[in-house]
Design an enzyme around this catalytic site. Structure first.
Site, PDB file in Angstrom:
ATOM      1  N   GLY A  36      78.863  -1.837 -40.947  1.00  0.00           N
ATOM      2  CA  GLY A  36      79.897  -1.392 -41.804  1.00  0.00           C
ATOM      3  C   GLY A  36      80.371   0.335 -41.211  1.00  0.00           C
ATOM      4  O   GLY A  36      79.738   0.571 -40.468  1.00  0.00           O
ATOM      5  N   LEU A  37      81.308   0.551 -41.636  1.00  0.00           N
ATOM      6  CA  LEU A  37      81.859   1.910 -41.043  1.00  0.00           C
ATOM      7  C   LEU A  37      80.830   3.033 -41.631  1.00  0.00           C
ATOM      8  O   LEU A  37      80.084   3.028 -42.322  1.00  0.00           O
ATOM      9  CB  LEU A  37      83.274   2.261 -41.729  1.00  0.00           C
ATOM     10  CG  LEU A  37      84.471   1.111 -41.320  1.00  0.00           C
ATOM     11  CD1 LEU A  37      85.612   1.570 -42.387  1.00  0.00           C
ATOM     12  CD2 LEU A  37      84.684   1.371 -40.054  1.00  0.00           C
ATOM     13  N   SER A  38      81.032   4.148 -40.584  1.00  0.00           N
ATOM     14  CA  SER A  38      80.429   5.267 -40.838  1.00  0.00           C
ATOM     15  C   SER A  38      80.672   5.844 -42.237  1.00  0.00           C
ATOM     16  O   SER A  38      81.754   5.803 -42.809  1.00  0.00           O
ATOM     17  CB  SER A  38      80.858   6.399 -40.155  1.00  0.00           C
ATOM     18  OG  SER A  38      80.158   7.660 -40.197  1.00  0.00           O
ATOM     19  N   SER A  40      79.848   4.188 -45.117  1.00  0.00           N
ATOM     20  CA  SER A  40      80.337   3.148 -46.266  1.00  0.00           C
ATOM     21  C   SER A  40      79.118   3.060 -46.978  1.00  0.00           C
ATOM     22  O   SER A  40      79.229   2.378 -48.067  1.00  0.00           O
ATOM     23  CB  SER A  40      80.415   1.749 -45.352  1.00  0.00           C
ATOM     24  OG  SER A  40      79.288   1.470 -44.336  1.00  0.00           O
ATOM     25  N   GLY A  41      77.856   3.597 -46.845  1.00  0.00           N
ATOM     26  CA  GLY A  41      76.537   3.735 -47.724  1.00  0.00           C
ATOM     27  C   GLY A  41      75.468   2.770 -47.164  1.00  0.00           C
ATOM     28  O   GLY A  41      74.760   2.640 -47.885  1.00  0.00           O
ATOM     29  N   LYS A  42      75.386   2.232 -45.971  1.00  0.00           N
ATOM     30  CA  LYS A  42      74.515   1.740 -45.342  1.00  0.00           C
ATOM     31  C   LYS A  42      73.213   2.278 -45.222  1.00  0.00           C
ATOM     32  O   LYS A  42      72.204   1.624 -46.069  1.00  0.00           O
ATOM     33  CB  LYS A  42      74.832   1.347 -43.790  1.00  0.00           C
ATOM     34  CG  LYS A  42      76.023   0.664 -43.368  1.00  0.00           C
ATOM     35  CD  LYS A  42      76.186   0.396 -42.004  1.00  0.00           C
ATOM     36  CE  LYS A  42      76.381   1.620 -41.341  1.00  0.00           C
ATOM     37  NZ  LYS A  42      77.445   2.670 -41.374  1.00  0.00           N
ATOM     38  N   SER A  43      73.088   3.587 -45.037  1.00  0.00           N
ATOM     39  CA  SER A  43      71.794   4.181 -44.886  1.00  0.00           C
ATOM     40  C   SER A  43      71.104   4.468 -46.610  1.00  0.00           C
ATOM     41  O   SER A  43      69.984   4.177 -46.760  1.00  0.00           O
ATOM     42  CB  SER A  43      71.703   5.482 -44.354  1.00  0.00           C
ATOM     43  OG  SER A  43      72.035   5.640 -42.977  1.00  0.00           O
ATOM     44  N   SER A 110      77.208  -1.129 -35.944  1.00  0.00           N
ATOM     45  CA  SER A 110      77.390  -2.263 -35.135  1.00  0.00           C
ATOM     46  C   SER A 110      78.597  -2.778 -35.105  1.00  0.00           C
ATOM     47  O   SER A 110      78.941  -4.068 -35.771  1.00  0.00           O
ATOM     48  CB  SER A 110      76.133  -3.216 -35.540  1.00  0.00           C
ATOM     49  OG  SER A 110      75.951  -3.340 -36.624  1.00  0.00           O
TER      50      SER A 110
END
Length: 199
Positions: A36-38, A40-43, A110
């Site tokens: 997902g975008l920077s 976005s909440g991935k980490s 990615s």
């Protein structure tokens, strides 16, 4: 030279199988690939999931996009070629960790379909679960914790995903989570269900 030379690089098989390691850890190894975008909440999702799994007695490890660029991928930039190599290396590490019996949580922008497909091929479809953290560009840009969107808008940050470089949205991910509409606990619940679902 008439005699054939032995290869310089040879594969050495272990006496311990992936199944042995799975049995020891009592868990099925899987890679949850968060894209997902920077901002976005991935980490945030990745590390909360890691803690939840630990609390449940399951061993996992987060491969985070920023973290791996401090070591393993510190020599890579953000060109399309370097982004592809970044993902390739991480996928190879995730595969090794899966073979060790671990649950891997990979949190990487990615942005390109081709690179995510390569990761799936390297890791193996049976172990790969793609999760699109689908938080909108508007929301991600409003968060901008590192000030990178602002820099990109000013032209000071080339090849920035969502601004000067495209993000190719996954067409059929295993799961989509929009962190604007789903709180952290509920998002982790969805990820746990994905991990425990049919493999």
């Amino acid at each position: 030279m008439t005699d054939a030379q032995p290869p310089l690089v040879m594969w050495h098989a272990s006496q311990v199988t992936p199944e042995d390691r799975q049995g020891l850890l009592s868990q099925k190894p899987i890679t949850v690939w968060l894209t997902g975008l920077s901002a976005s909440g991935k980490s945030t999702l990745a590390f909360a999931l890691e803690q939840r799994l630990l609390d449940k007695g399951q061993l996992s490890f987060v491969l985070d996009g920023d973290n791996v660029r401090h070591g393993l991928n510190s020599n890579l930039g953000f060109s399309a070629e370097d982004r592809a190599e970044n993902i390739r290396r991480v996928a190879e590490v995730a595969k090794l960790m899966n073979e060790a019996g671990l649950i891997v949580i990979a949190a990487f922008i990615s942005p390109f379909t081709q690179d995510r497909a390569l990761a799936r091929t390297i890791i193996g479809a049976e172990h790969f679960r793609e999760v699109h953290v689908s938080t909108s560009l508007r929301v991600c840009e409003s968060r901008d914790p590192k000030g990178m969107y602002n820099k990109a808008r000013l032209g000071n940050l080339p090849n920035f995903t969502g601004i000067s470089s495209p993000y190719e949205v996954p067409e059929q991910p295993h799961l989509r989570i929009d962190t604007q509409n789903v709180d952290l606990d509920a998002g982790v619940d969805q990820l746990i269900a994905l991990i425990n679902g049919p493999h």
